[in-house]
Design an enzyme around this catalytic site. Structure first.
Site, mmCIF file in Angstrom:
data_model
loop_
_atom_site.group_PDB
_atom_site.id
_atom_site.type_symbol
_atom_site.label_atom_id
_atom_site.label_comp_id
_atom_site.label_asym_id
_atom_site.label_seq_id
_atom_site.Cartn_x
_atom_site.Cartn_y
_atom_site.Cartn_z
ATOM 1 N N ASP A 77 47.742 37.133 40.265
ATOM 2 C CA ASP A 77 46.069 36.568 39.792
ATOM 3 C C ASP A 77 45.059 38.232 39.653
ATOM 4 O OD1 ASP A 77 46.941 35.405 41.518
ATOM 5 O OD2 ASP A 77 45.856 35.346 42.994
ATOM 6 N N LYS A 93 43.668 30.778 53.055
ATOM 7 C CA LYS A 93 44.944 31.240 52.087
ATOM 8 C C LYS A 93 45.126 32.085 54.113
ATOM 9 C CE LYS A 93 45.801 32.816 48.185
ATOM 10 N NZ LYS A 93 45.958 34.043 48.505
HETATM 11 P P1 NG1 Z 1 46.366 32.268 44.602
HETATM 12 O O1 NG1 Z 1 46.198 30.203 44.374
HETATM 13 O O2 NG1 Z 1 44.668 33.015 43.687
HETATM 14 O O3 NG1 Z 1 45.669 32.169 46.012
HETATM 15 C C1 NG1 Z 1 48.060 32.935 45.285
HETATM 16 C C2 NG1 Z 1 48.952 34.374 45.202
HETATM 17 C C3 NG1 Z 1 49.914 34.951 43.369
HETATM 18 C C4 NG1 Z 1 50.401 33.524 43.804
HETATM 19 C C5 NG1 Z 1 50.380 32.127 44.296
HETATM 20 C C6 NG1 Z 1 50.905 30.827 44.307
HETATM 21 C C7 NG1 Z 1 47.258 36.244 46.400
HETATM 22 C C8 NG1 Z 1 45.951 36.654 45.518
HETATM 23 N N1 NG1 Z 1 47.609 34.940 45.186
HETATM 24 O O4 NG1 Z 1 47.057 32.341 44.242
HETATM 25 O O5 NG1 Z 1 49.756 35.577 43.555
HETATM 26 O O6 NG1 Z 1 51.412 34.465 44.423
HETATM 27 O O7 NG1 Z 1 49.574 32.024 45.600
HETATM 28 O O8 NG1 Z 1 51.876 31.136 42.750
HETATM 29 O O9 NG1 Z 1 47.595 35.787 46.986
#
Ligand code: NG1
Length: 564
Positions: free
Chosen positions: A246, A291
């Site tokens: 990201d 998350k």
């Molecule tokens: P998002 O969907 O932005 O939370 C997260 C991780 C990525 C990657 C994806 C799954 C963070 C900041 N980003 O993205 O690095 O692992 O999940 O592909 O943790």
């Protein structure tokens, strides 16, 4: 082939919105937001901002949950972004507000009225771990309190600031101290939706504090690559062990291209032009995935499961992954990618090269998936696919104390059961799909329709694997994927709607889907999804516009400097 953008390029600084957004039309669309930000900054702080730091969100087209196993991924930056207006606080206000003039103190405001003003100040934390007044200890690391137990907007601001403090105002007694800063934030990346609002927050916060302290364009200015590394490290401070995709997409993106982002031998981003008729449409399931709060049994657990699988595979294949210090073996974390490279015999070669060899990587993945080597990740007992902690430790050839130290001491996870086989199978298959997807995009052939169909097929397979093997989808996200795909049954003029594939994007467990749609059918597709997804029922057109939208790959993070 396109020239590779160097991760050592400087962070761009713009003085006009047209240059910043890459086109006048896009600049005009955003101008009102910028005006409002500057106006409100003036109202709240009594002066104009000096800089605005900007970082976009991203949509991941394919390659889910494989960045932390060090396999390449395929994101594109989107137009939605986080803007942080900032200005150092003038010394003239020190008498009226002495408390706000402590070095590095921050007054943070958010344009969204739901979020209240936050005032915080970094302290030096000495080796015993107690907070002490700034004057007393000038050589200890900087510290900011970050509440990891709940999602707070200012935590992401603090996370970005943390890196600036400790990278640029580090331990020397003689180094300058950070200035007091006022900041105002606004954003259009919906939180918890898989479009990486958190990385956009952390990257823009890092940039804002660099700018306010005059670090972004001087000798000490970090390169794009350094900014990414600082932002990845910073985001871990909010409790998420993110992989780097990201932050890379947010920082390195270029208008009109997606990126193939790889991590071995070091971070690399290759812009890839997408097929002419391909448009990627995002739709929000309206299931918010927090998350940080759920990391213990979702995101962080997947990180541990994939690392655990790599350890078991390495042991099973008798690979020498640990270093020896005399009689002692020094255990370390190995990724699934390293295991693949060692098993396939290219680990040593890639230590000396600038860029990974994608032909040998693809061959390695194909060979591994053809064989049955992954069966070693299954438990001996029939009827289940996962293993207990004790079983995993035994299968990895480690003793419990060292396993806990190397694999669990740095990460917060909550479970006693680990699905090593399913997670590893997803990772290897998805890594292969990313390479195939990239090849289709790079293929010079002009059969657009067949290219789009192939890309869509990979996206559908990716979704099935995310749902069935990686368990990172959600029933409502699956419904939304079905609604998107059902556009293929709808009459558009004389033919059926052209949607080629649809999948969950980002971390999952809610959030957004991304669908590949023919450029000419985008409007009809968006109308179909808005009408058919049950959770959108009764919503106004204005709200819906924020939940379903076509994306055009946009510009990466930058700083806007006011010139008058
Ligand atoms: P998002 O969907 O932005 O939370 C997260 C991780 C990525 C990657 C994806 C799954 C963070 C900041 N980003 O993205 O690095 O692992 O999940 O592909 O943790």
């Amino acid at each position: 082939m396109t020239v590779l953008p160097a991760a050592d390029a400087p962070i761009p600084i713009f003085t006009t919105l047209k240059d910043l957004y890459g086109s006048l039309a896009t600049a005009v669309k955003h101008a009102e937001r910028w005006d409002e930000l500057v106006r409100e900054f003036h109202t709240k702080f009594g002066r104009k901002p000096t800089y605005v730091a900007r970082a976009p969100g991203r949509v991941n087209l394919i390659g889910e949950h494989i960045d932390y196993a060090h396999f390449g991924v395929f994101p594109a930056a989107i137009e939605h972004d986080i803007l942080i207006a900032c200005a150092p606080r003038p010394a003239s206000t020190a008498t009226a507000h002495p408390d706000r003039h402590a070095p590095g103190s921050v007054v943070a405001e958010n344009l969204h009225t739901r979020y209240t003003r936050q005032v915080f100040m970094p302290t030096r934390r000495h080796t015993l771990g107690d907070d002490v007044p700034l004057d007393a200890v000038r050589v200890a690391p900087w510290h900011l309190d970050i509440d990891k137990s709940e999602l707070r907007w200012e935590s992401y601001v603090k996370a970005g600031y943390y890196g600036v403090l400790n990278h640029f105002f580090s331990s020397s007694c003689t180094s300058p101290v950070p200035v007091p800063v006022d900041i105002l934030i606004t954003g259009t990346v919906p939180p918890g939706s898989g479009l990486s609002s958190s990385a956009a927050m952390v990257v823009s916060s890092t940039l804002a504090f660099l700018a306010a302290n005059g670090i972004f364009d001087g000798e000490k200015a970090p390169t794009k690559g350094e900014l990414i590394n600082i932002a990845v490290e910073n985001e871990r401070r909010v409790g998420v062990n993110s992989g780097g995709m990201d932050q890379s997409a947010s920082v390195i993106a270029l208008p009109g291209s997606a990126l193939y982002v790889s991590f071995v031998p070091s971070l690399h981003a290759e812009p890839i032009v997408l097929p002419r008729d391909a448009v990627f449409v995002c739709a929000n399931s309206l299931v918010v995935s927090n998350k940080a709060e759920s990391a213990k049994h979702q995101y962080n657990l997947r990180v541990v499961e994939t690392l655990g699988a790599a350890r078991v595979l390495a042991h099973h294949l008798n690979l020498q992954v640990d270093s020896r210090d005399g009689e002692n073996t020094k255990r370390r974390l190995v990724t699934l990618r390293e295991v693949l490279a060692r098993k396939s015999g290219f680990y040593r070669d890639e230590q000396d090269v600038q860029q990974e060899d994608l032909v040998q990587l693809r061959k390695g993945l194909e060979d591994l998936l053809e064989g049955n080597v992954l069966d070693c990740l299954l438990p001996k007992i029939e009827g289940r696919t996962g293993v207990t902690l004790e079983e995993m430790i035994g299968m990895g050839g480690m003793d419990e104390a060292e396993f806990r130290e190397v694999y669990l001491s740095w990460v917060d996870v909550e479970t006693t059961y680990f699905e090593l086989y399913l997670r590893a199978k997803h990772v290897f298959e998805e890594a292969l799909r990313v390479l195939q997807f990239r090849e289709v995009c790079l293929d010079g052939g002009d059969n657009e329709e067949s290219k789009l169909q192939t890309l869509g097929k990979y996206m559908n397979a990716s979704h099935a694997s995310c749902n069935d093997q990686f368990d990172c989808s959600h029933p409502k996200v699956n419904d939304l994927v079905q609604v998107a795909r059902s556009f293929g049954e709808v009459e558009v003029g004389q033919r059926k709607g052209r949607v080629y594939g649809s999948r969950v994007t980002g971390a999952g467990w809610g959030g957004c889907t991304v669908s590949l749609v023919h450029r000419e059918d985008v409007e009809a597709f968006i109308a179909h999804v808005k009408k058919k997804y049950p959770s959108y029922e009764g919503m106004s057109e204005e709200d819906l516009a924020g939940w379903v939208f076509a994306t055009e790959p946009g510009m990466g993070a930058c700083v806007f400097k006011f010139t008058d």
